[in-house]
Write a protein that holds these residues in place. Sequence first.
Motif, PDB file in Angstrom:
ATOM      1  N   ALA A 162      47.799  33.638  38.826  1.00 12.39           N
ATOM      2  CA  ALA A 162      48.481  34.562  38.416  1.00 12.39           C
ATOM      3  C   ALA A 162      49.070  34.097  37.038  1.00 12.39           C
ATOM      4  O   ALA A 162      49.141  34.816  36.022  1.00 12.39           O
ATOM      5  CB  ALA A 162      49.654  35.177  39.026  1.00 12.39           C
ATOM      6  N   SER A 163      49.243  32.706  37.015  1.00 14.18           N
ATOM      7  CA  SER A 163      49.626  32.098  35.728  1.00 14.18           C
ATOM      8  C   SER A 163      48.533  31.389  34.938  1.00 14.18           C
ATOM      9  O   SER A 163      49.015  30.728  34.000  1.00 14.18           O
ATOM     10  CB  SER A 163      50.672  31.058  36.219  1.00 14.18           C
ATOM     11  N   ASP A 164      47.580  31.356  35.392  1.00 14.84           N
ATOM     12  CA  ASP A 164      46.366  30.798  34.609  1.00 14.84           C
ATOM     13  C   ASP A 164      45.646  31.485  33.623  1.00 14.84           C
ATOM     14  O   ASP A 164      45.081  32.574  33.851  1.00 14.84           O
ATOM     15  CB  ASP A 164      45.165  30.219  35.668  1.00 14.84           C
ATOM     16  N   PRO A 165      45.897  31.243  32.378  1.00 18.09           N
ATOM     17  CA  PRO A 165      45.230  32.095  31.275  1.00 18.09           C
ATOM     18  C   PRO A 165      43.796  31.994  31.138  1.00 18.09           C
ATOM     19  O   PRO A 165      43.158  33.015  30.588  1.00 18.09           O
ATOM     20  CB  PRO A 165      45.877  31.494  29.893  1.00 18.09           C
ATOM     21  N   LYS A 166      43.066  31.148  31.862  1.00 18.72           N
ATOM     22  CA  LYS A 166      41.869  31.176  32.055  1.00 18.72           C
ATOM     23  C   LYS A 166      41.045  32.041  33.055  1.00 18.72           C
ATOM     24  O   LYS A 166      39.921  32.121  33.117  1.00 18.72           O
ATOM     25  CB  LYS A 166      41.152  29.668  32.397  1.00 18.72           C
ATOM     26  N   ALA A 167      42.094  32.679  33.983  1.00 16.34           N
ATOM     27  CA  ALA A 167      41.612  33.550  35.190  1.00 16.34           C
ATOM     28  C   ALA A 167      41.964  35.113  34.763  1.00 16.34           C
ATOM     29  O   ALA A 167      42.509  35.620  35.502  1.00 16.34           O
ATOM     30  CB  ALA A 167      42.474  32.893  36.372  1.00 16.34           C
ATOM     31  N   GLN A 168      41.718  35.568  33.439  1.00 15.17           N
ATOM     32  CA  GLN A 168      42.117  36.726  33.096  1.00 15.17           C
ATOM     33  C   GLN A 168      41.592  37.716  33.994  1.00 15.17           C
ATOM     34  O   GLN A 168      42.028  38.974  34.231  1.00 15.17           O
ATOM     35  CB  GLN A 168      41.662  36.994  31.737  1.00 15.17           C
ATOM     36  N   GLY A 169      40.446  37.579  34.547  1.00 13.13           N
ATOM     37  CA  GLY A 169      39.914  38.721  35.292  1.00 13.13           C
ATOM     38  C   GLY A 169      40.179  38.812  36.681  1.00 13.13           C
ATOM     39  O   GLY A 169      40.107  39.777  37.381  1.00 13.13           O
ATOM     40  N   ILE A 170      41.156  37.669  36.966  1.00 12.35           N
ATOM     41  CA  ILE A 170      41.730  37.847  38.590  1.00 12.35           C
ATOM     42  C   ILE A 170      43.151  38.223  38.485  1.00 12.35           C
ATOM     43  O   ILE A 170      43.878  38.001  39.517  1.00 12.35           O
ATOM     44  CB  ILE A 170      41.325  36.439  39.237  1.00 12.35           C
ATOM     45  N   GLN A 171      43.788  37.710  37.287  1.00 11.53           N
ATOM     46  CA  GLN A 171      45.114  37.831  37.283  1.00 11.53           C
ATOM     47  C   GLN A 171      45.893  39.118  37.739  1.00 11.53           C
ATOM     48  O   GLN A 171      46.881  38.785  38.594  1.00 11.53           O
ATOM     49  CB  GLN A 171      45.540  37.458  35.957  1.00 11.53           C
ATOM     50  N   SER A 172      45.240  40.319  37.536  1.00 10.11           N
ATOM     51  CA  SER A 172      45.849  41.409  37.922  1.00 10.11           C
ATOM     52  C   SER A 172      46.031  41.556  39.630  1.00 10.11           C
ATOM     53  O   SER A 172      46.809  41.780  40.104  1.00 10.11           O
ATOM     54  CB  SER A 172      45.272  42.841  37.523  1.00 10.11           C
ATOM     55  N   GLU A 173      44.768  41.070  40.116  1.00 13.24           N
ATOM     56  CA  GLU A 173      44.652  41.092  41.564  1.00 13.24           C
ATOM     57  C   GLU A 173      45.861  40.119  42.078  1.00 13.24           C
ATOM     58  O   GLU A 173      46.419  40.215  43.104  1.00 13.24           O
ATOM     59  CB  GLU A 173      43.414  40.842  42.236  1.00 13.24           C
TER      60      GLU A 173
END
Length: 64
Positions: free
Chosen positions: A37-48
């Motif tokens: 949730a806090s990783d800017p490199k994980a944009q595709g997963i942040q919402s989930e």
Amino acid sequence: DAADSDQEKAWQLAKAARAYGVAGDTANARTIWAKLASDPKAQGIQSEAQVRLGELEAAPAPKG
């Protein structure tokens, strides 16, 4: 860590978090979801990740 891209790594971590959740290990699931949730490199997963964290932190409504 063996993933080729940041998005692949995030996807694999999310897969692990889902597995921990199904197995009842909410502590490990919560740790991974919070990281995603806090990783800017994980944009595709942040919402989930944010939704899953909310599910893990939600308390049942009191009866009465």
